[in-house]
Write a protein that holds these residues in place. Structure first.
Motif, mmCIF file in Angstrom:
data_model
loop_
_atom_site.group_PDB
_atom_site.id
_atom_site.type_symbol
_atom_site.label_atom_id
_atom_site.label_comp_id
_atom_site.label_asym_id
_atom_site.label_seq_id
_atom_site.Cartn_x
_atom_site.Cartn_y
_atom_site.Cartn_z
ATOM 1 N N ARG A 100 -33.896 -130.100 18.224
ATOM 2 C CA ARG A 100 -33.325 -130.978 17.201
ATOM 3 C C ARG A 100 -33.316 -130.342 15.816
ATOM 4 O O ARG A 100 -32.951 -131.002 14.848
ATOM 5 C CB ARG A 100 -34.090 -132.304 17.166
ATOM 6 C CG ARG A 100 -33.919 -133.131 18.450
ATOM 7 C CD ARG A 100 -34.645 -134.457 18.348
ATOM 8 N NE ARG A 100 -34.351 -135.309 19.484
ATOM 9 C CZ ARG A 100 -34.998 -135.271 20.646
ATOM 10 N NH1 ARG A 100 -35.989 -134.405 20.808
ATOM 11 N NH2 ARG A 100 -34.668 -136.079 21.636
ATOM 12 N N ASN A 101 -33.746 -129.067 15.734
ATOM 13 C CA ASN A 101 -33.705 -128.414 14.422
ATOM 14 C C ASN A 101 -32.670 -127.296 14.385
ATOM 15 O O ASN A 101 -32.617 -126.539 13.418
ATOM 16 C CB ASN A 101 -35.085 -127.885 14.032
ATOM 17 C CG ASN A 101 -35.502 -126.646 14.813
ATOM 18 O OD1 ASN A 101 -35.084 -126.464 15.951
ATOM 19 N ND2 ASN A 101 -36.341 -125.815 14.213
ATOM 20 N N PRO B 72 -44.471 -125.623 17.304
ATOM 21 C CA PRO B 72 -44.610 -126.647 16.270
ATOM 22 C C PRO B 72 -43.582 -126.536 15.152
ATOM 23 O O PRO B 72 -43.248 -127.533 14.515
ATOM 24 C CB PRO B 72 -46.032 -126.432 15.742
ATOM 25 C CG PRO B 72 -46.386 -125.038 16.124
ATOM 26 C CD PRO B 72 -45.656 -124.761 17.401
ATOM 27 N N ILE B 73 -43.064 -125.317 14.905
ATOM 28 C CA ILE B 73 -42.000 -125.175 13.909
ATOM 29 C C ILE B 73 -40.761 -125.931 14.375
ATOM 30 O O ILE B 73 -40.096 -126.616 13.598
ATOM 31 C CB ILE B 73 -41.676 -123.697 13.661
ATOM 32 C CG1 ILE B 73 -42.873 -122.977 13.035
ATOM 33 C CG2 ILE B 73 -40.448 -123.551 12.745
ATOM 34 C CD1 ILE B 73 -42.671 -121.484 12.870
ATOM 35 N N PHE C 43 -48.060 -132.997 10.196
ATOM 36 C CA PHE C 43 -47.262 -134.007 10.893
ATOM 37 C C PHE C 43 -48.095 -135.204 11.352
ATOM 38 O O PHE C 43 -47.564 -136.300 11.502
ATOM 39 C CB PHE C 43 -46.566 -133.387 12.108
ATOM 40 C CG PHE C 43 -45.616 -132.275 11.753
ATOM 41 C CD1 PHE C 43 -44.324 -132.552 11.332
ATOM 42 C CD2 PHE C 43 -46.014 -130.950 11.824
ATOM 43 C CE1 PHE C 43 -43.446 -131.534 10.994
ATOM 44 C CE2 PHE C 43 -45.142 -129.921 11.495
ATOM 45 C CZ PHE C 43 -43.856 -130.210 11.074
ATOM 46 N N THR C 44 -49.370 -134.983 11.612
ATOM 47 C CA THR C 44 -50.226 -136.070 12.075
ATOM 48 C C THR C 44 -51.673 -135.784 11.702
ATOM 49 O O THR C 44 -52.084 -134.621 11.606
ATOM 50 C CB THR C 44 -50.118 -136.252 13.607
ATOM 51 O OG1 THR C 44 -50.974 -137.314 14.021
ATOM 52 C CG2 THR C 44 -50.475 -134.979 14.355
ATOM 53 N N ARG C 45 -52.444 -136.848 11.495
ATOM 54 C CA ARG C 45 -53.860 -136.664 11.165
ATOM 55 C C ARG C 45 -54.729 -136.629 12.414
ATOM 56 O O ARG C 45 -55.914 -136.300 12.335
ATOM 57 C CB ARG C 45 -54.327 -137.777 10.230
ATOM 58 C CG ARG C 45 -54.348 -139.175 10.846
ATOM 59 C CD ARG C 45 -54.791 -140.217 9.829
ATOM 60 N NE ARG C 45 -53.897 -140.234 8.681
ATOM 61 C CZ ARG C 45 -54.127 -140.930 7.572
ATOM 62 N NH1 ARG C 45 -55.247 -141.639 7.468
ATOM 63 N NH2 ARG C 45 -53.273 -140.922 6.573
ATOM 64 N N LEU D 114 -39.829 -114.959 13.463
ATOM 65 C CA LEU D 114 -40.161 -116.375 13.352
ATOM 66 C C LEU D 114 -40.136 -117.106 14.694
ATOM 67 O O LEU D 114 -40.526 -118.265 14.777
ATOM 68 C CB LEU D 114 -39.184 -117.035 12.375
ATOM 69 C CG LEU D 114 -39.534 -118.406 11.818
ATOM 70 C CD1 LEU D 114 -40.868 -118.379 11.096
ATOM 71 C CD2 LEU D 114 -38.438 -118.882 10.872
ATOM 72 N N ASP D 115 -39.675 -116.471 15.756
ATOM 73 C CA ASP D 115 -39.546 -117.131 17.069
ATOM 74 C C ASP D 115 -38.693 -118.397 16.964
ATOM 75 O O ASP D 115 -39.068 -119.458 17.478
ATOM 76 C CB ASP D 115 -40.924 -117.468 17.654
ATOM 77 C CG ASP D 115 -41.602 -116.249 18.264
ATOM 78 O OD1 ASP D 115 -41.125 -115.128 18.020
ATOM 79 O OD2 ASP D 115 -42.602 -116.421 18.985
ATOM 80 N N GLN D 116 -37.560 -118.265 16.313
ATOM 81 C CA GLN D 116 -36.632 -119.379 16.151
ATOM 82 C C GLN D 116 -35.248 -118.958 16.618
ATOM 83 O O GLN D 116 -34.844 -117.803 16.422
ATOM 84 C CB GLN D 116 -36.559 -119.808 14.683
ATOM 85 C CG GLN D 116 -37.822 -120.460 14.158
ATOM 86 C CD GLN D 116 -38.016 -121.836 14.733
ATOM 87 O OE1 GLN D 116 -37.264 -122.761 14.437
ATOM 88 N NE2 GLN D 116 -39.014 -121.985 15.586
ATOM 89 N N ILE D 117 -34.502 -119.894 17.211
ATOM 90 C CA ILE D 117 -33.151 -119.600 17.688
ATOM 91 C C ILE D 117 -32.288 -119.079 16.546
ATOM 92 O O ILE D 117 -31.586 -118.078 16.680
ATOM 93 C CB ILE D 117 -32.525 -120.859 18.323
ATOM 94 C CG1 ILE D 117 -33.248 -121.204 19.635
ATOM 95 C CG2 ILE D 117 -31.034 -120.643 18.582
ATOM 96 C CD1 ILE D 117 -32.795 -122.510 20.246
#
Length: 302
Positions: free
Chosen positions: A44-45, A134-135, A165-167, A273-276
């Motif tokens: 979704r990013n 997580p990115i 993103f969360t505690r 960055l291990d990103q598409i």
């Protein structure tokens, strides 16, 4: 002889194939069918897909686009790569091929938690109960109960990243006690991140959570992130003489050129960055550099 052989058909390899085919070059794309992108249930990013897109669907669209311009994709596994003069010999499990240039886009393989069987791993991944990036998808675990399986500096950094993103974060050691120095432990305490010792085992999907055993007993989480590192698939280039980091990431310059003239690399096999999106950008740079190198050797004219 091919102008370029691309090894790997993930986002980097396919982007390069599209570029190179549109440069009117003779290229061949070798795909052993193990792209990490195919494992993504829904990204979704990735810009341009506001509702998200499954990794397999994205790859299928890119394959169709490359094929439209004449890129040839073959389902084979490359077993060896060698320099031959200024060209290359690429050996596969079905034959030997020659190319003026080679682009390595072989990516990496995530280390999975020990004892996490495929019959649990795969449906958990499909349902978002197990996540590796997580990115990419930290947003999806906003205010959820999350575990990070890992320890040391790497586990600490992933847990701290997810704290944005969360505690409700628990860092679970994979095998036994945690290997955390004083600075790591202090950073985790300051962020309110719970630490639990392993070993981890008995993985199962229980309702809408992924559950497993720990030294503190059985625990269940909305999502679990393994922070266990990865294996960089750079062996072919390293055996051919290319320089790599201690971790195995191929060293490239700002045109994606390795230390071997004519051998290029893009995507996760290069430190990044291990990103598409990042892999695709590197592939565009590499493909253009390949075209210009070939033009220096002989004019490219219609």
């Amino acid at each position: 002889m091919d102008d370029c052989i691309i090894i790997g058909a993930g986002p980097a390899g396919l982007t390069a194939a599209i570029y190179l085919a549109r440069f009117h070059l003779a290229i061949r794309l070798f795909d052993c069918g193990s792209s990490r992108a195919a494992m993504i249930p829904c990204t979704r990013n990735h810009a341009g897909y506001p509702d998200g897109i499954a990794g397999k669907d994205l790859l299928a669209l890119m394959q169709a686009q490359a094929a439209r311009y004449g890129a040839r994709r073959e389902d084979v596994r490359v077993t060896a790569l060698a320099r031959h003069g200024e060209n290359f010999v690429v050996t596969t499990d079905s034959g030997t091929h020659h190319a003026r240039t080679v682009l390595l886009a072989t990516g990496v393989v995530n280390h999975r938690p020990a004892h996490l069987l495929p019959e649990v791993h795969d449906p958990a991944l499909a349902r978002g109960l197990l996540r590796y990036c997580p990115i990419c998808d930290g947003y999806e675990v906003t205010d959820r109960r999350v575990a990070v399986i890992g320890t040391g500096d790497h586990g600490m950094r992933e847990a701290l990243f997810l704290r944005g993103f969360t505690r409700d974060i628990t860092l679970v050691a994979p095998e036994g006690g945690h290997a955390l120095d004083v600075a790591c432990a202090r950073a985790l305490d300051d962020a309110g991140i719970v630490r639990v010792e392993g070993p981890c085992g008995g993985y199962a999907i229980e309702g809408d959570r992924l559950a497993f055993d720990t030294a503190r007993g059985r625990m269940a989480f909305d999502s679990v992130y393994p922070a266990l590192g990865s294996r960089i698939r750079s062996r072919l280039a390293v055996e051919a003489g290319a320089r790599a980091s201690d971790e195995g990431c191929l060293e490239v310059d700002d045109h994606q050129r390795t230390s071997i003239p004519g051998l290029f690399a893009a995507g996760d096999v290069v430190k990044g960055l291990d990103q598409i999106s990042h892999a695709m950008g590197e592939a565009g740079v590499a493909a253009t550099a390949i075209r210009n190198l070939l033009a220096e050797r002989r004019p490219l004219r219609r």
